[in-house]
Design a protein around this motif. Structure first.
Motif, mmCIF file in Angstrom:
data_model
loop_
_atom_site.group_PDB
_atom_site.id
_atom_site.type_symbol
_atom_site.label_atom_id
_atom_site.label_comp_id
_atom_site.label_asym_id
_atom_site.label_seq_id
_atom_site.Cartn_x
_atom_site.Cartn_y
_atom_site.Cartn_z
ATOM 1 N N HIS A 175 0.972 -1.220 -0.013
ATOM 2 C CA HIS A 175 0.182 0.183 0.137
ATOM 3 C C HIS A 175 1.128 1.438 0.305
ATOM 4 C CE1 HIS A 175 -3.906 -1.787 0.176
ATOM 5 N NE2 HIS A 175 -3.857 -2.678 1.466
ATOM 6 N N LYS A 179 1.028 3.786 -2.930
ATOM 7 C CA LYS A 179 1.085 5.304 -2.750
ATOM 8 C C LYS A 179 1.909 6.613 -2.714
ATOM 9 C CE LYS A 179 -1.001 8.171 1.829
ATOM 10 N NZ LYS A 179 0.330 8.957 1.541
ATOM 11 N N GLU A 183 0.135 9.001 -5.344
ATOM 12 C CA GLU A 183 -0.318 9.674 -4.800
ATOM 13 C C GLU A 183 -2.026 9.751 -4.290
ATOM 14 O OE1 GLU A 183 3.235 9.884 -3.272
ATOM 15 O OE2 GLU A 183 1.585 11.549 -1.878
ATOM 16 N N GLY A 185 -3.575 7.265 -2.488
ATOM 17 C CA GLY A 185 -3.652 5.843 -1.746
ATOM 18 C C GLY A 185 -4.015 6.533 0.048
#
Length: 210
Positions: A175, A179, A183, A185
């Motif tokens: 995760h 992310k 960008e 998440g």
């Protein structure tokens, strides 16, 4: 990237005293279990390199924080610098499970928006023994439901047996990697992503549970 250990992510371990945070970190970093570990005073940290996909390696810096109330302000300061959080409770100690709510409030107020949280029900190796003595325990579906309420990841673990410790780190690591690349998440997106990645019963999502 494989040679350097990949990007570095700071992950804070938190939860009540004696839920197994230090044992979790020791198992993750040394692949062994110490029965008697002194309570953490302040903060301790270790690095762990993880292969989160066949071609992707990351390094996680695990910060083991003190569970005592008197260290709470110190602990909360580390959330501000955390890329992710692992919040542990003891499945044989319902009080530590009830206190997840307070911890989540602290995490939410102290960390950056969208910081992913993995809630871990630890000490599953002791649950049957406690249940056999008619002592109250926390069941998997209760932990999964609570995590779903917060949009957090969920896994049951045993630092003593090594069960799901690395799996929890890898799931959170994937995760964090996703992310970092997109960008997008936010913590509330985690349920959707975890359904795609986690098919096993250790990572129940609300849809899989029902």
């Amino acid at each position: 990237e494989l040679l350097t250990g990949g990007p570095l992510y700071k992950i804070v371990l938190c939860g009540d005293i004696c839920v197994g945070k230090s044992s979790f970190m020791f198992r993750a970093c040394n692949n062994s279990f110490k029965k008697h570990i002194r309570s953490t005073l302040g903060v301790d940290f270790q690095n762990k390199t993880l292969k989160v996909t066949p071609s992707r390696t990351i390094t996680v810096q695990l910060w083991d924080t003190a569970g005592q109330e008197r260290f709470r302000s110190l602990t909360s300061s580390y959330f501000r610098r955390a890329n992710g959080v692992i919040l542990l409770y003891d499945v044989t100690n319902p009080a530590s499970f009830l206190n997840v709510k307070d911890w989540m409030e602290t995490i939410t107020s102290s960390s950056a928006a969208g910081t992913p949280v993995m809630i871990c029900g630890n000490k599953v190796d002791l649950r049957n023994k406690s249940h056999g003595r008619s002592q109250p325990v926390v069941y998997q579906n209760e932990g999964a439901q609570l995590a779903a309420n917060y949009g957090a990841l969920f896994m049951e673990t045993s630092a003593a047996l090594g069960e799901n410790v690395e799996a929890a780190l890898k799931t959170l690591g994937r995760h964090l990697q996703g992310k970092n690349e997109s960008e997008t998440g936010l913590i509330y997106d985690l349920k959707e992503h975890s359904e795609k990645e986690n098919e096993s019963s250790c990572c129940l999502t609300p849809q899989q549970k029902s």
